[in-house]
Design an enzyme around this catalytic site. Structure first.
Site, PDB file in Angstrom:
ATOM      1  N   LYS A 101       0.885  -1.174   0.000  1.00 12.68           N
ATOM      2  CA  LYS A 101       0.000   0.000   0.000  1.00 12.68           C
ATOM      3  C   LYS A 101       0.913   1.212   0.000  1.00 12.68           C
ATOM      4  O   LYS A 101       1.599   1.490   0.983  1.00 12.68           O
ATOM      5  CB  LYS A 101      -0.904   0.014   1.224  1.00 12.68           C
ATOM      6  CG  LYS A 101      -1.814   1.246   1.215  1.00 12.68           C
ATOM      7  CD  LYS A 101      -2.572   1.438   2.498  1.00 12.68           C
ATOM      8  CE  LYS A 101      -3.327   2.768   2.480  1.00 12.68           C
ATOM      9  NZ  LYS A 101      -2.441   3.963   2.323  1.00 12.68           N
ATOM     10  N   GLY A 143       4.933   3.647  10.863  1.00 10.54           N
ATOM     11  CA  GLY A 143       4.077   4.818  10.880  1.00 10.54           C
ATOM     12  C   GLY A 143       3.627   5.144  12.280  1.00 10.54           C
ATOM     13  O   GLY A 143       4.338   4.877  13.251  1.00 10.54           O
ATOM     14  N   SER A 144       2.445   5.716  12.382  1.00  9.60           N
ATOM     15  CA  SER A 144       1.977   6.209  13.673  1.00  9.60           C
ATOM     16  C   SER A 144       1.519   5.072  14.577  1.00  9.60           C
ATOM     17  O   SER A 144       1.215   3.973  14.127  1.00  9.60           O
ATOM     18  CB  SER A 144       0.811   7.169  13.471  1.00  9.60           C
ATOM     19  OG  SER A 144      -0.334   6.438  13.066  1.00  9.60           O
ATOM     20  N   ARG A 145       1.466   5.371  15.866  1.00  9.93           N
ATOM     21  CA  ARG A 145       0.985   4.385  16.822  1.00  9.93           C
ATOM     22  C   ARG A 145      -0.489   4.053  16.575  1.00  9.93           C
ATOM     23  O   ARG A 145      -0.872   2.881  16.589  1.00  9.93           O
ATOM     24  CB  ARG A 145       1.173   4.947  18.237  1.00  9.93           C
ATOM     25  CG  ARG A 145       0.818   3.993  19.324  1.00  9.93           C
ATOM     26  CD  ARG A 145       1.530   4.425  20.581  1.00  9.93           C
ATOM     27  NE  ARG A 145       1.066   3.735  21.759  1.00  9.93           N
ATOM     28  CZ  ARG A 145       1.493   4.012  23.003  1.00  9.93           C
ATOM     29  NH1 ARG A 145       2.385   4.983  23.166  1.00  9.93           N
ATOM     30  NH2 ARG A 145       1.056   3.344  24.032  1.00  9.93           N
ATOM     31  N   GLY A 168      -2.096   4.206  13.780  1.00  4.22           N
ATOM     32  CA  GLY A 168      -2.191   3.398  12.563  1.00  4.22           C
ATOM     33  C   GLY A 168      -1.758   1.964  12.810  1.00  4.22           C
ATOM     34  O   GLY A 168      -2.430   1.011  12.396  1.00  4.22           O
ATOM     35  N   GLY A 169      -0.654   1.804  13.504  1.00  3.46           N
ATOM     36  CA  GLY A 169      -0.148   0.464  13.788  1.00  3.46           C
ATOM     37  C   GLY A 169      -1.097  -0.333  14.663  1.00  3.46           C
ATOM     38  O   GLY A 169      -1.357  -1.518  14.402  1.00  3.46           O
ATOM     39  N   GLU A 195       6.284  -0.689  13.198  1.00  5.34           N
ATOM     40  CA  GLU A 195       7.268   0.139  13.891  1.00  5.34           C
ATOM     41  C   GLU A 195       6.554   1.451  14.095  1.00  5.34           C
ATOM     42  O   GLU A 195       6.198   2.125  13.138  1.00  5.34           O
ATOM     43  CB  GLU A 195       8.507   0.215  12.999  1.00  5.34           C
ATOM     44  CG  GLU A 195       9.734   0.657  13.727  1.00  5.34           C
ATOM     45  CD  GLU A 195       9.931   2.115  13.503  1.00  5.34           C
ATOM     46  OE1 GLU A 195       9.282   2.892  14.235  1.00  5.34           O
ATOM     47  OE2 GLU A 195      10.700   2.475  12.615  1.00  5.34           O
ATOM     48  N   CYS A 200      12.268   7.921  13.210  1.00  7.75           N
ATOM     49  CA  CYS A 200      11.766   7.071  14.297  1.00  7.75           C
ATOM     50  C   CYS A 200      12.731   7.117  15.472  1.00  7.75           C
ATOM     51  O   CYS A 200      12.351   6.885  16.608  1.00  7.75           O
ATOM     52  CB  CYS A 200      11.668   5.630  13.843  1.00  7.75           C
ATOM     53  SG  CYS A 200      10.988   5.448  12.199  1.00  7.75           S
ATOM     54  N   GLU A 249       5.232  10.597  21.718  1.00  5.91           N
ATOM     55  CA  GLU A 249       6.129  11.074  20.677  1.00  5.91           C
ATOM     56  C   GLU A 249       5.571  12.333  20.006  1.00  5.91           C
ATOM     57  O   GLU A 249       4.397  12.383  19.658  1.00  5.91           O
ATOM     58  CB  GLU A 249       6.300   9.969  19.610  1.00  5.91           C
ATOM     59  CG  GLU A 249       7.273  10.332  18.503  1.00  5.91           C
ATOM     60  CD  GLU A 249       7.338   9.247  17.405  1.00  5.91           C
ATOM     61  OE1 GLU A 249       6.328   8.556  17.180  1.00  5.91           O
ATOM     62  OE2 GLU A 249       8.403   9.113  16.793  1.00  5.91           O
TER      63      GLU A 249
END
Lengths: 526, 526
Positions: free
Chosen positions: B184, B241-243, B245-246, B265, B302, B393
């Site tokens: 994606k 990506g973002s927390r 999103g993950g 990550e 990161c 973050e």
């Protein structure tokens, strides 16, 4: 050693205050002494706090110290002598020979992990030396090793009161990795658990390790089991048991503020593929040997062959006749618990009542309490495909033959199976091309593929895989038997530009450990 | 190569029919051509079907074929020449030098994985020979190797348009493992993605691999992203990506009928510990170098150092003064997207408004669209402990200093931090005992520990770990950078009593591959 009915929390013993359970001797149906009171949230808390407090000290032990601890556990188990064997026989209904074999396996497993710890290959030590003159940027000095995840919750399994229980494979591999262990003992064999637990406790004391390296609790799954998995100090879970039980633990672990890995070995029907030339050559012999595997240990193995695939025709008729004859002479066998017997009988009932399924053979009737009667069923591939319930594991000596039109149909059925621990091929040289066509399908679905054997009997060695895609296990990237099981409890850490004095011994330039390490990606025996 | 705005599904190109997006050039604020239409569930379905169809063929390629494919991808990327660099610069706002470096890293990474594939160590080949005469039971012949999990969904990351995107580390390691990949693409750099995707597509064609080995979709996270993770043919996920999103992907993956591993990550604030002797010796130099790391790439790493711990006193004042001076001269830098800038500004605003937090320095004001102004804040340990929001973050060049009473307080703060990708020690010889006391705490919390460096800059090598306990990643047992990243996409399979002709080449007695294998647990170079 007098059994006390107490839990083990670090160096102490403690009577649980929750509803007590007694083991049932499944051979006699009688309740056994003593009663084992269940733990509460407070005991879970205490055991986890001790495990956490022990973690840094325990993981800092030398390889030799840790190996010698595992060997001491083995020694302590052996020193329990006949008391352990007799109690395990009484609590499990398994024959003495089997329990003795299982003890040998358990002790051998601990000693094998001691050897693994000493070898140090599991540390996966890697060194990429600094390249100060590299352009456009210098490379720092990078060193990597594997470290333990943290305290591990281990759930004793009913069907291996020694080898998959208090001091079994999960415990051995977690301790080998450097993880303290908190065991939830299985309520079917509390006395065996107490004996094994006290052996581990004694080994912790003898080796002068922090007491929190090992604790063992009794109690309800909803309190002690879920409580352990939810505790923030527990960093991984080892479980062997039912699919429902494993899935419940997976859910709890995933819902934590910090999700943790669950290694649950859950359910498998272990398909056996009877290829045409093998059937032509030896349908009768296969039928007889298959029944031997099916009925071994009252069928109470994760690797029990619960599904058979073969092409319809006279060879299959010969196989069925031979299997029916062997099964007809197979005595009913004592199952582990009344609950397991009941679930087995319900599973057999379900198969008996399934519209397109015929019972083609059965074992001898029971002649004692808690005995299960073996059963063999048959259906056709289309009916199997139409009823997902037929793929559910029936834990015990029941199996289902799928009559296929041709080997292509066998492959189609295989392609739709859920993840399994094992798949077996019965084949002759002439079947090689059929086998070759099946292999990619099986590799994608199972953890171990056997040729001309039977899946029961799992060797504890370096190349064994007792694992497989979901739902046979919660995490198909792992094995719960064999030396690779240690990897479940490890994670990598990288040390960048460290002064030698701060590096762990295994990563120093002149390491006294003489490990095989990867240097710039190349294996170097130091 | 003219950009078409199309997705790549196997060998074909296809315009998405969902709401089109254009890249925004963050340096100018202008929308760029062409428009990229988003994919629908039908395209997800098609890409996954092709990936699944390609899987068995692709994983059966020889080591040499697969290595040479990875090298061809690298070659095709390089042949895009300046067009790729210019488009990536325009879409990301990152300077040309950085993008050229990132291209070198991406291509180097593909070539390194080619070498890893050829070496074959990742196969972890193990052989336990049969022991037919063993008592009480013979041992069968057992052989083990690692096989790929299946098709992998890879999510392009905004902050590394080449190295963590379409042909980046996740894709390289999944392809190396033998897994087809469906990407994606990130909507912040669709043109860069199209160019890189067409390079991979061309390599698939040149190497005569099945087309489904690689596909690339554009579109909404809710349709394409979640659709990929939910598809039963996808067997693992790589994400940076973002927390939020993950975590959303983790939830979807865990809720599947067959849960799959997610390697996300997500977020890290990468604490830097300034130990007393180092501060005494070189507080100013550390302050200046720290700002260099903080502001590099507009802080969009990161591994950006978002947290600094030091003991209060005159040394810390010197550090702050030097950092303030350096930061005061640091130009505002173009951030990747207007959305990332907005989130950054909100994060800075949040820190500015936190009651016990002072802004101690800031960078130069912006002089173009999409530019972020660096900022340095300070608080004390008790206030940090009292406000969990301070640990979140802030993606960009913002950092928070925690003033500690002593090094014991530094350790206490460390003990309560969430999982991180990295931790850094600034130390001198006199700090060794302090460092030694901190190390066990850090090992439990991070994936990489650095001495006297800065966490930005992640080497692609064998010993690197770019991973860490949750929530820095979804799975702390893994790394997404370095050669160990291949292990994320593998699982073990055991072959029992196999005839030689059915064994994979790497497990045969006379394997032509000459791998290092474990024979009975001992490494043997064949």
């Amino acid at each position: 050693m007098a059994l006390t009915g107490e839990m083990l929390i670090g160096a102490t013993r403690l009577r649980g205050t929750e509803r007590p359970v007694r083991a049932i001797n499944p051979s006699t149906g009688e309740a056994m002494e003593p009663a084992y009171g269940g733990g509460t949230a407070a005991e879970v808390e205490r055991a986890c706090a001790l495990a956490w407090a022990a973690f840094d000290t325990y993981r800092a032990t030398t390889l030799e110290q840790r190996a010698s601890f595992l060997e001491t556990v083995a020694q302590e188990l052996m020193e329990l002598g006949d008391e352990l064997v007799e109690r395990a026989v009484a609590e499990s209904g398994l024959p003495r020979g089997r329990i003795e074999g299982e003890r040998a396996r358990t002790v051998g497993q601990l000693r094998l992990f001691a050897q693994v710890v000493r070898d140090g290959l599991w540390l996966d030590a890697r060194i990429d030396p600094a390249l100060p003159d590299r352009k456009p940027l210098p490379r720092p000095d990078l060193r990597q090793r594997q470290i333990p995840l943290g305290p591990v919750a281990v759930f004793g399994a009913s069907n291996f009161p020694l080898a998959f229980s208090v001091a079994g494979g999960d415990t051995a591999s977690a301790l080998a990795a450097g993880c303290p262990v908190v065991v939830k003992a299985h309520s079917a064999h509390p006395g065996t658990s107490e004996l094994a637990g006290r052996a581990v406790q004694a080994a912790v004391r003898k080796c002068e390790l922090p007491e929190g390296v090992f604790s063992m609790l009794f109690g309800a799954g909803s309190v002690v089991g879920q409580g352990l998995v939810a505790d923030p100090r527990i960093k991984a879970v080892g479980f062997t048991g039912s699919r429902a039980g494993g899935v419940a633990l997976m859910k709890t672990a995933a819902a934590r503020p910090e999700p943790i890995p669950v290694y649950a070995e859950m359910s498998s029907i272990n398909p056996v593929f009877l290829l045409p030339a093998a059937m032509k050559a030896r349908a009768e012999a296969i039928g007889k040997a298959f029944v031997g595997s099916l009925t071994m240990g009252a069928g109470q193995f994760c690797t029990n062959p619960g599904l058979v695939l073969a092409v319809e025709g006279p060879e299959l008729d010969r196989f069925v006749a031979a299997a029916a004859e062997a099964l007809g002479a197979a005595p009913a066998a004592t199952m582990l618990t009344p609950g397991i017997l009941k679930a087995y009988q319900e599973g057999v009932e379900r198969l008996s009542n399934a519209p397109k399924v015929q019972k083609v053979a059965e074992g001898l009737l029971h002649n004692g309490p808690t005995q299960g009667q073996a059963a063999l069923f048959m259906t056709d591939a289309a009916s199997f495909a139409a009823d997902p319930g037929l793929e559910e594991e029936v834990f015990g000596a029941a199996s289902l033959i799928i009559r296929c039109q041709d080997t292509g149909t066998m492959r189609d059925v295989a392609e739709k199976l859920e993840g399994q621990l094992t798949a077996t091929l019965q084949m002759e040289k002439e079947d090689v091309e059929e086998a070759r066509a099946l292999l990619p399908v099986l590799e994608r679905r199972v953890g171990r593929i056997l040729v001309n054997g039977y899946p029961t009997g799992v060797e504890v060695s370096h190349a064994m895989v007792h694992g497989g895609p979901y739902p046979s296990t919660a995490d198909g990237r792992s094995t719960s038997v064999g030396t690779l099981a240690i990897r479940r409890f490890l994670r990598p850490v990288c040390y960048q530009d460290f002064p030698a004095e701060l590096l762990p011994e295994e990563l120093r330039d002149n390491s006294p450990l003489h490990l095989l390490r990867l240097e710039d990606g190349k294996p170097v025996q130091h």
